[in-house]
Design a protein around this motif. Structure first.
Motif, PDB file in Angstrom:
ATOM      1  N   GLY A  77      36.933  44.363  43.460  1.00 58.26           N
ATOM      2  CA  GLY A  77      37.707  43.159  43.718  1.00 58.26           C
ATOM      3  C   GLY A  77      37.918  42.273  42.508  1.00 58.26           C
ATOM      4  O   GLY A  77      37.981  41.056  42.627  1.00 58.26           O
ATOM      5  N   ASN A  89      43.884  35.995  48.141  1.00 56.52           N
ATOM      6  CA  ASN A  89      43.925  37.236  47.365  1.00 56.52           C
ATOM      7  C   ASN A  89      45.337  37.822  47.371  1.00 56.52           C
ATOM      8  O   ASN A  89      45.573  38.957  47.790  1.00 56.52           O
ATOM      9  CB  ASN A  89      42.936  38.259  47.932  1.00 56.52           C
ATOM     10  N   GLU A 102      41.665  32.643  45.754  1.00 57.63           N
ATOM     11  CA  GLU A 102      40.631  33.647  45.987  1.00 57.63           C
ATOM     12  C   GLU A 102      40.570  34.025  47.464  1.00 57.63           C
ATOM     13  O   GLU A 102      40.347  35.187  47.810  1.00 57.63           O
ATOM     14  CB  GLU A 102      39.282  33.111  45.517  1.00 57.63           C
TER      15      GLU A 102
END
Length: 720
Positions: free
Chosen positions: A503, A64, A61
């Motif tokens: 996102g 990304n 995360e």
């Protein structure tokens, strides 16, 4: 792009870092080990965590990544020495990485395998569809890894590809890099004075620079046709020829010893070369000379720790030196006991030294130097010496019956044990203090690294602020992009905009079909399709109460029954569409993000309403023969929009061809239109045939529709 490389330090991973940085990509490293602290080329961020770390999801995360490259067969964190334990580690680590990526489906995953999948003699070049024939634990492990990658790709929808490198080789920088046949031949020539070569082993090699270029082409291309590719130079070479090149490059008179075995094993790289339009450009003869020159120049690096050249006594010493370290204090204790025993014999009966106790000094000495254990051993030796000396003038029975003997023994042990205990405690305190100091030093180092990372992130955020990602410029770009889309494509493109801006890939768009139900129009992931094709949104009381007031629903309790965020799109006060989002991090579930979603929803709402008004204005021209059958131009445009969205994983659709003459089209319309869903379309394609487009439908769910057509006398066929 953000590129995440996973693997231990090696020449290949350093070359990949340099190539990706040169092309302007942001490179991250997951080292796979917390304690080695291996050196890599400079990257944007380095994560020193094992592959089985609990923080793997947080790392993904944070990074990304757009592409993640697993070094796989070339990961130096594993030692392929034939132990099954290492193979179990490799497989379990790979599963952990694949599971983490299945929860984070944005990134493409590239796994590097090798030619060890195959062994034996092949008269033809080996294609990607050839079955496994390798031998050894590593080959079996790599085969299992490839199958796991295939299963995760098919069952979990991962964008995953496997690249098999054919006899990869490069210039080794240290002894651990001697893993390919050319380096092995050079090492044998320098160390043993001969080179082993198979008489009939033919293969094709892939140089490091070519491999890096091939892998980069796979990284930069957004789409790929196949799951598995062979990377090969297609330059076939024989082992004997290679040994002769090494001999010539080293200018050595080493003998070439022929050994049986081998066979022809050449991977075909035609699939990759045809799709990506690249081919090898490095000359293997020059590469062999470069490797031989480097290894000869740095001969000490590759031969300095050669275990085979160590003498026998040194090997025995390294094997048993631990035992000598353990026994040395006891031997030293016994040796020192002798002079103290002799000193005690001289002081007994002496006029001036009668009150001096050498045994007590002996015990105190070893208690202070070695601690409680050696104090106990020295006290036992002192007692034995004392009893032996007393029996010079008295019998053993008299000595044992004398209470002074036991008083002396008690004070000797008490004093020795107390001093030894104090010495052990002081040593323990010093060790704890040193460990605390080392721990604080590591924390200071980590804080320094985190500070450097924060500075880099701060600069990135400043640049994003300058670029006004969420400002007026971004809103204008959204409006412009929606206006440029065809009416049939607007809603699909709206889903893509939401995935980019929010996102997360877990975005679904539902059309409200009546006062109670909503039908899915488009979804960007399997998670977003988890509610099914139809939902009764009024039963979702928590969501409906917020949407009815034209507010953004935020799932603050993290209830798994509901999405993490939802927003409705209205027209003239009535609900038309519902946007649902999953996969958001807790930090993004804020009022600011809710307001941002509201603004984006209004932009999408305006674009959708404009496209609907446009479609209504042309409604009479879109249908043919006074029916609900779309004409050729309108239907072809609609099918192209759905097929394009299906390629981008935004929708599932099926196209059915109705086998009926053109004069019966109106009869089909009259009989079947009312038996189709509102989201299904009937129209004419370029061949003049009548077709039905079933939106959000799979091959299995299309069977009942085909049965309804069959009941009315019309045969249908699924068109690929």
């Amino acid at each position: 792009m953000n590129i995440l490389l996973t693997g231990g330090s090696s020449s290949l991973i350093d070359s990949m870092i340099l190539k990706l940085r040169k092309e302007g990509h942001r490179v991250f490293i997951l080292t796979g080990d917390k304690y080695k602290h291996n050196k890599y080329e400079k990257v944007f961020e380095k994560y020193e965590f094992p592959y089985d770390s609990e923080n793997l999801n947080e790392i993904l995360e944070s990074v990304n990544p757009d592409v993640t490259i697993l070094m796989g067969a070339f990961d130096t964190n594993y030692y392929w020495n034939g132990e099954e334990r290492e193979n179990v580690r490799f497989v379990s680590h790979l599963v952990n990485i694949l599971v983490a990526h299945s929860m984070f489906q944005k990134a493409r995953l590239i796994f590097l395998s090798s030619d060890e999948i195959y062994s034996g003699n092949y008269g033809h070049e080996i294609g990607e569809d050839e079955k496994f024939s390798g031998s050894g634990l590593k080959a079996e492990c790599l085969s299992q890894a490839e199958e796991m990658c295939r299963n995760f790709r098919e069952n979990r929808g991962l964008d995953l590809m496997v690249l098999r490198l054919d006899h990869f080789y490069g210039v080794p920088k240290e002894k651990k890099d001697v893993s390919h046949i050319i380096a092995r031949m050079c090492l044998e020539c320098l160390r043993d004075g001969y080179i082993r070569a198979s008489t009939d082993h033919e293969f094709s090699m892939l140089y490091e620079k070519d491999a890096v270029e091939y892998i980069y082409q796979a990284v930069r291309r957004k789409k790929h046709e196949h799951f598995l590719y062979h990377l090969s130079s297609n330059d076939v070479v024989n082992e004997l020829e290679l040994a002769a090149l090494v001999q010539e490059a080293l200018k050595s008179e080493a003998n070439i010893i022929t050994v049986p075995g081998g066979g022809r094993c050449v991977l075909s790289g035609s699939r990759f070369e045809k799709e990506y339009g690249v081919h090898a450009f490095c000359d293997y003869k020059k590469a062999v000379r470069d490797i031989a020159f480097y290894m000869k120049k740095h001969k000490g690096v590759f031969l300095g720790e050669d275990e085979l050249k160590k003498p026998w006594w040194k090997r025995i010493w390294e094997k048993w030196k631990w035992l000598l370290r353990v026994l040395f204090p006891f031997v030293e204790n016994l040796v020192c006991f002798i002079p103290f025993f002799m000193l005690n014999n001289r002081t007994v009966g002496s006029k001036y030294f009668a009150n001096l106790d050498p045994f007590l000094l002996y015990v105190l000495l070893f208690a202070i130097v070695y601690g409680q254990q050696q104090a106990t051993f020295s006290a036992m030796c002192a007692v034995a010496g004392y009893l032996f000396r007393q029996m010079y003038t008295r019998s053993g029975f008299e000595v044992l019956m004398d209470y002074n003997t036991y008083v002396w023994i008690a004070q000797l042990f008490i004093l020795g044990l107390v001093v030894g205990y104090m010495r052990d405690q002081i040593r323990t305190m010093r060790m704890e203090s040193q460990e605390l100091e080392d721990h604080l030093s590591r924390q200071i180092t980590d804080i320094r690294d985190i500070n450097e990372s924060n500075i880099r992130v701060k600069k990135v955020m400043e640049q994003q602020l300058i670029d006004q990602r969420d400002g007026i410029g971004k809103i204008y770009s959204i409006t412009k992009a929606l206006d440029q889309r065809m009416p049939d494509e607007v809603m699909f493109y709206a889903v893509e905009i939401l995935t980019e801006l929010m996102g997360t890939r877990d975005v679904a768009l539902y059309n409200v079909v009546n006062g109670d139900y909503a039908r899915i129009f488009s979804a960007a992931s399997e998670k977003a399709r988890s509610f099914g094709n139809s939902i009764r949104y009024r039963d979702m009381t928590e969501i409906y109460s917020e949407l009815a007031e034209e507010k953004v629903y935020i799932n603050k309790t993290m209830d798994e029954r509901y999405p993490l965020m939802a927003r409705a799109i209205y027209q003239d006060g009535s609900m038309q569409m519902i946007i649902m989002l999953w996969g958001l991090s807790w930090e993004k579930m804020t009022l600011g993000q809710a307001n941002f979603l509201t603004v984006v929803s209004y932009l999408i709402q305006n674009a959708v309403l404009r496209s609907q008004r446009y479609m209504q204005a042309l409604e009479e021209k879109r249908y043919s023969q006074d029916s609900r059958i779309l004409d050729k131009e309108a239907f072809v445009s609609l099918v192209q929009a759905y097929k394009s969205a299906e390629e981008r994983n935004l929708v599932e659709c099926i196209l059915l061809h109705i086998e009926v003459p053109a004069e019966n089209y109106r009869d089909v319309d009259a009989a079947m239109t009312k038996r189709l869903r509102g989201s299904d379309y009937m129209g004419i394609m370029t061949d003049g045939g009548l077709y039905v487009l079933l939106a959000n439908t799979t091959r299995e769910s299309a069977v009942p529709v085909q049965e309804r057509f069959k009941e009315n006398g019309y045969q249908t066929e699924i068109v690929e």
